[in-house]
Scaffold this motif. Structure first.
Motif, PDB file in Angstrom:
ATOM      1  N   TYR A  58       0.806  -1.217   0.000  1.00 11.10           N
ATOM      2  CA  TYR A  58       0.000   0.000   0.000  1.00 11.10           C
ATOM      3  C   TYR A  58       0.845   1.276   0.000  1.00 11.10           C
ATOM      4  O   TYR A  58       0.316   2.363  -0.257  1.00 11.10           O
ATOM      5  CB  TYR A  58      -0.902   0.042   1.241  1.00 11.10           C
ATOM      6  CG  TYR A  58      -1.877  -1.080   1.397  1.00 11.10           C
ATOM      7  CD1 TYR A  58      -2.477  -1.691   0.298  1.00 11.10           C
ATOM      8  CD2 TYR A  58      -2.226  -1.545   2.674  1.00 11.10           C
ATOM      9  CE1 TYR A  58      -3.386  -2.733   0.456  1.00 11.10           C
ATOM     10  CE2 TYR A  58      -3.137  -2.577   2.833  1.00 11.10           C
ATOM     11  CZ  TYR A  58      -3.703  -3.172   1.734  1.00 11.10           C
ATOM     12  OH  TYR A  58      -4.609  -4.189   1.903  1.00 11.10           O
ATOM     13  N   LYS A  61       0.591   4.045  -2.609  1.00 12.28           N
ATOM     14  CA  LYS A  61      -0.675   4.760  -2.551  1.00 12.28           C
ATOM     15  C   LYS A  61      -0.723   5.666  -1.329  1.00 12.28           C
ATOM     16  O   LYS A  61      -1.206   6.804  -1.397  1.00 12.28           O
ATOM     17  CB  LYS A  61      -1.830   3.758  -2.555  1.00 12.28           C
ATOM     18  CG  LYS A  61      -1.829   2.841  -3.771  1.00 12.28           C
ATOM     19  CD  LYS A  61      -2.801   1.709  -3.629  1.00 12.28           C
ATOM     20  CE  LYS A  61      -2.742   0.766  -4.813  1.00 12.28           C
ATOM     21  NZ  LYS A  61      -1.444   0.161  -5.066  1.00 12.28           N
ATOM     22  N   GLN A  64       0.551   9.284  -1.296  1.00 10.34           N
ATOM     23  CA  GLN A  64      -0.273  10.406  -1.747  1.00 10.34           C
ATOM     24  C   GLN A  64      -0.956  11.120  -0.579  1.00 10.34           C
ATOM     25  O   GLN A  64      -1.573  12.163  -0.772  1.00 10.34           O
ATOM     26  CB  GLN A  64      -1.332   9.897  -2.737  1.00 10.34           C
ATOM     27  CG  GLN A  64      -0.745   9.250  -3.981  1.00 10.34           C
ATOM     28  CD  GLN A  64      -1.821   8.761  -4.919  1.00 10.34           C
ATOM     29  OE1 GLN A  64      -2.590   9.547  -5.478  1.00 10.34           O
ATOM     30  NE2 GLN A  64      -1.893   7.453  -5.110  1.00 10.34           N
ATOM     31  N   SER A 176      -6.725  12.590   3.967  1.00 12.20           N
ATOM     32  CA  SER A 176      -7.270  11.659   2.984  1.00 12.20           C
ATOM     33  C   SER A 176      -7.689  10.381   3.684  1.00 12.20           C
ATOM     34  O   SER A 176      -7.249  10.087   4.800  1.00 12.20           O
ATOM     35  CB  SER A 176      -6.217  11.315   1.914  1.00 12.20           C
ATOM     36  OG  SER A 176      -5.732  12.476   1.268  1.00 12.20           O
ATOM     37  N   PHE A 178      -7.664   6.281   3.115  1.00 10.55           N
ATOM     38  CA  PHE A 178      -7.260   5.096   2.354  1.00 10.55           C
ATOM     39  C   PHE A 178      -7.960   3.903   2.980  1.00 10.55           C
ATOM     40  O   PHE A 178      -7.887   3.679   4.182  1.00 10.55           O
ATOM     41  CB  PHE A 178      -5.747   4.875   2.401  1.00 10.55           C
ATOM     42  CG  PHE A 178      -5.336   3.597   1.700  1.00 10.55           C
ATOM     43  CD1 PHE A 178      -5.149   3.578   0.324  1.00 10.55           C
ATOM     44  CD2 PHE A 178      -5.179   2.414   2.409  1.00 10.55           C
ATOM     45  CE1 PHE A 178      -4.809   2.406  -0.331  1.00 10.55           C
ATOM     46  CE2 PHE A 178      -4.837   1.233   1.773  1.00 10.55           C
ATOM     47  CZ  PHE A 178      -4.652   1.224   0.393  1.00 10.55           C
ATOM     48  N   GLU A 237      -8.369   7.486  -6.420  1.00  9.03           N
ATOM     49  CA  GLU A 237      -7.844   6.267  -7.045  1.00  9.03           C
ATOM     50  C   GLU A 237      -8.532   5.068  -6.417  1.00  9.03           C
ATOM     51  O   GLU A 237      -8.874   5.085  -5.227  1.00  9.03           O
ATOM     52  CB  GLU A 237      -6.329   6.184  -6.812  1.00  9.03           C
ATOM     53  CG  GLU A 237      -5.631   4.988  -7.430  1.00  9.03           C
ATOM     54  CD  GLU A 237      -4.147   4.954  -7.114  1.00  9.03           C
ATOM     55  OE1 GLU A 237      -3.560   3.854  -7.161  1.00  9.03           O
ATOM     56  OE2 GLU A 237      -3.576   6.015  -6.805  1.00  9.03           O
ATOM     57  N   ASP A 238      -8.757   4.018  -7.197  1.00 10.63           N
ATOM     58  CA  ASP A 238      -9.245   2.765  -6.619  1.00 10.63           C
ATOM     59  C   ASP A 238      -8.854   1.599  -7.509  1.00 10.63           C
ATOM     60  O   ASP A 238      -8.359   1.792  -8.618  1.00 10.63           O
ATOM     61  CB  ASP A 238     -10.755   2.793  -6.373  1.00 10.63           C
ATOM     62  CG  ASP A 238     -11.584   2.740  -7.657  1.00 10.63           C
ATOM     63  OD1 ASP A 238     -11.048   3.053  -8.750  1.00 10.63           O
ATOM     64  OD2 ASP A 238     -12.772   2.387  -7.570  1.00 10.63           O
ATOM     65  N   THR A 241      -6.914  -5.188  -4.877  1.00  6.76           N
ATOM     66  CA  THR A 241      -5.772  -5.419  -4.007  1.00  6.76           C
ATOM     67  C   THR A 241      -5.911  -6.806  -3.392  1.00  6.76           C
ATOM     68  O   THR A 241      -6.833  -7.555  -3.732  1.00  6.76           O
ATOM     69  CB  THR A 241      -5.667  -4.334  -2.911  1.00  6.76           C
ATOM     70  OG1 THR A 241      -4.421  -4.451  -2.241  1.00  6.76           O
ATOM     71  CG2 THR A 241      -6.799  -4.434  -1.909  1.00  6.76           C
ATOM     72  N   TYR A 261      -9.346  -1.520  -2.933  1.00  6.11           N
ATOM     73  CA  TYR A 261      -8.821  -0.351  -2.226  1.00  6.11           C
ATOM     74  C   TYR A 261      -9.348   0.919  -2.868  1.00  6.11           C
ATOM     75  O   TYR A 261      -9.734   0.944  -4.054  1.00  6.11           O
ATOM     76  CB  TYR A 261      -7.285  -0.345  -2.237  1.00  6.11           C
ATOM     77  CG  TYR A 261      -6.685   0.207  -3.515  1.00  6.11           C
ATOM     78  CD1 TYR A 261      -6.431   1.574  -3.669  1.00  6.11           C
ATOM     79  CD2 TYR A 261      -6.400  -0.632  -4.600  1.00  6.11           C
ATOM     80  CE1 TYR A 261      -5.907   2.080  -4.837  1.00  6.11           C
ATOM     81  CE2 TYR A 261      -5.877  -0.131  -5.771  1.00  6.11           C
ATOM     82  CZ  TYR A 261      -5.632   1.229  -5.893  1.00  6.11           C
ATOM     83  OH  TYR A 261      -5.121   1.734  -7.063  1.00  6.11           O
ATOM     84  N   LEU A 263      -8.720   5.445  -2.490  1.00  2.84           N
ATOM     85  CA  LEU A 263      -8.159   6.640  -1.871  1.00  2.84           C
ATOM     86  C   LEU A 263      -9.125   7.783  -2.139  1.00  2.84           C
ATOM     87  O   LEU A 263      -9.481   8.043  -3.296  1.00  2.84           O
ATOM     88  CB  LEU A 263      -6.784   6.954  -2.465  1.00  2.84           C
ATOM     89  CG  LEU A 263      -6.078   8.224  -1.981  1.00  2.84           C
ATOM     90  CD1 LEU A 263      -5.785   8.135  -0.487  1.00  2.84           C
ATOM     91  CD2 LEU A 263      -4.786   8.445  -2.754  1.00  2.84           C
TER      92      LEU A 263
END
Length: 270
Positions: A58, A61, A64, A176, A178, A237-238, A241, A261, A263
């Motif tokens: 992860y 990601k 970010q 954010s 996640f 984003e997705d 995973t 996943y 974000l």
């Protein structure tokens, strides 16, 4: 055909096992964590692989997320991911609504100054204030990042929506979210069969989860869109995973469940 029959024969056993689980989710989770004897790769907890391999996947990601902000680990359990996150953020705050889970997380995290823990139900109306107070007690104020792993798939639609709404004031304008969740494309019988359950034998950590906890669902893009509406959230984003469990079929290698996943950031209104 034979494989389908074997799965069908597993159903009565699953019904018997799951019928003993407490009906109240908080009772179930607190009782579960109160009975845990050990964690990690050889422990009782199904979803604790005892490895940093999943989190390392992860990290690109998570890069970010604003690295100057603390991260709130929702549904931290025994704090295995909280401790790993504390290596990458100035503070990792683990939250769980089971007091027994939080107590165990504190014990396993003794000496880690960048990890803190608090009891919090993130679906409750006062959740955001509870988080703010816990962050303040740890010396932080303002926005925070949020990490969720394997929580939303055990909540119903109302609980997911409540959690998402409560996260808005936590992340504010800089933080954010996640999330990583199991997204197994099959029935509950298919799910436990994937993890090694048969009519004759069920891996002990899996059987213990079936006996004591609510039946999980799945959480993918469709469920995320309902829980985190575009009126409140921006999807950054997705994708797919892998969620790792404690080693079950091979004593040295975690088993893997297909996952999802995403974000997200709070939508900023002008």
């Amino acid at each position: 055909m034979l494989s389908a029959l074997r799965k069908y024969l597993l159903i009565p056993r699953l019904i018997r096992l799951s019928s003993s689980a407490p009906k109240d989710p908080l009772t179930a989770w607190d009782q579960y964590w109160g009975n845990v004897r050990s964690t990690g790769a050889n422990g009782d907890v199904l979803w604790d692989s005892g490895s940093d391999h999943e989190l390392n996947g992860y990290l690109p990601k998570l890069a970010q997320l604003d690295p100057t902000l603390p991260v709130v680990d929702v549904g931290c359990g025994n704090g295995s991911f909280t401790r790993l996150l504390a290596e990458h953020f100035p503070l990792a705050l683990g939250l769980d609504y089971s007091a027994n889970a939080v107590e165990r997380a504190r014990q396993e995290s003794a000496g880690i100054t960048t990890a803190a823990f608090a009891v919090c139900d993130m679906t409750a109306p006062d959740a955001a204030q509870t988080v703010a107070t816990a962050l303040d007690n740890a010396g932080w104020a303002g926005d925070a990042n949020v990490f969720i792993r394997g929580v939303l798939h055990v909540l119903d639609r109302k609980g997911r929506a409540a959690m998402a709404a409560n996260l808005l004031p936590v992340v504010g304008g800089r933080g954010s979210v996640f999330l990583a969740e199991t997204n197994f494309p099959g029935t509950p019988v298919d799910y436990v069969s994937h993890l090694g359950a048969t009519r004759k034998s069920i891996p002990a950590p899996l059987e213990w989860a079936i006996r004591g906890l609510p039946m999980p669902g799945r959480f993918g893009a469709a469920q995320r869109a309902k829980a985190f509406p575009t009126t409140d959230w921006t999807l950054v984003e997705d994708g797919a995973t892998s969620i790792e469990t404690r080693p079950l079929s091979n004593p040295t290698v975690p088993d893997v469940i297909p996952g999802y996943y995403a974000l997200l950031r709070a939508r900023q209104l002008n």
